[in-house]
Design an enzyme around this catalytic site. Sequence first.
Site, PDB file in Angstrom:
ATOM      1  CE  LYS A 176       3.364 -16.295  67.309  1.00 25.52           C
ATOM      2  NZ  LYS A 176       4.717 -16.545  67.912  1.00 25.52           N
ATOM      3  CD  GLU A 252       9.794  -6.309  56.315  1.00 24.29           C
ATOM      4  OE1 GLU A 252      10.396  -7.048  55.495  1.00 24.29           O
ATOM      5  OE2 GLU A 252      10.178  -6.109  57.460  1.00 24.29           O
TER       6      GLU A 252
END
Length: 489
Positions: A176, A252
């Site tokens: 996505k 991250e």
Amino acid sequence: MKQLRNYIDGKFVESPKLFDDLNPADGSLIAQVHEADRTMVDAAIAAGRRAVGGPWGKMSVEDRAKVLYRIADEMDRRFDDFLEAEMSDTGKPHSMASTIDVPRGAANFRIFADILKTAPLESFRTTLPDGAHAINYTVRKPLGVVGIISPWNLPLLLLTWKVAPALACGNAVVAKPSEETPATATLLAEVMETVGVPPGVFNLVHGFGPGSAGEFITTSADIDAITFTGESRTGSAIMRAAAEHVKPISFELGGKNAAIVFADCDFDKTIDGMMRAIFLNSGQVCLCSERVFVERPIYDRFVAAVAERMSSMKLDWPTNKATTMGPLISAEHRDKVLSYYQIARDEGATIVAGGKVPKFSDARDKGFWVEPTLITGLSDQARCMREEIFGPVCHVTPFDTEAEVIARANDTRYGLAASIWTSNVNRAHRVAESMRVGISWVNAWFLRDLRTPFGGSGLSGIGREGGMHSLNFYSELTNVCVRVEGAAA
């Protein structure tokens, strides 16, 4: 009007629910995007499960590497298409998109194909008390179906940074992209179809977070792992969702990165490096330096030099090859950055340069622009020194001693990156190793060897990506232990 569709089980799929994709440079509508519903996401996950259980999951390392090389070659062939889509979606200048984003997108597939073919696996021999011994060796197998949620700031680069190692290890993915930047991900789906990637291996679903495709991916019991790059707050929400099914996660997240400039630095090269570290991609890079500590003897000179260089920055259309800074990604994000400019004023900062919305007297006035901004005069406890702004702004403050600046630079809940600028080799090693971050640069910034570990600590993330670290995350490692009777001949 251009339509951006989902890609599920080898087919482009439409949805009755659409949302707009805007060009940040002028706010114009460039495409309508088909938002995936829960049924579509479930279909994508099911298609991925079939692909992993079929020939793709059992394909040899060499054959999978060949597929990744074909993907990279087709991306190169369609370089101009990716470049146009990246500039339109993000507003970033041609000079950046053409030299960093698009080339790295293809390079990610090539480098992980190379790493996969040479990746070592552990083997140990154990001597047993009865004279027998055991041979242990490791087998690398796919995790299964990986959910990939990628951000808007480097949409192609960071999507492929995850897709490439996931596919290299034999997984299927349900990706996505950010709702702000869906175009290059859709082009990547076209590349997958063109080069013959088997149906279900790469699935693309468009949408948002809560109540949309992002939530459907992260809460699914049938997703085997989740990797996400984006805001720390969103990472926390995904972590809670993933905890119910106890699955691997790789995050991250954000940063409030420090740069430390010592008086013995190569001044001109340091200014060059810091202009990139502060303003690249309008400051919309998680690695950008928002806190700059400068040793007192060169503090005034440093502030004056940065302000002078800022005056020559060219804010113009992304397609202009001379443009050095583009707009922010959206009106909402522009409002956030401008609110921090005001917070800085309220906290007593000095706005050395910038701090406003530029005026162009053309269509750019409908875009999402802000001026690059340099501020001084805040304490280390001010909000603008503690919270990630994610815009073209930095605060510059003086320091006196090495021990002092190490403590101040590490005084943050984030821990992503730091840069140290000095000509003293011993100091360079000492300070770089003292930073509580995932990566410390010395006399450099944004210099990456893709084989090295990349990630952060604290609010900046969990885990490491790059090289073997990526392959190990996207693999299920099984130890095979074989007892061998009798002493060795």
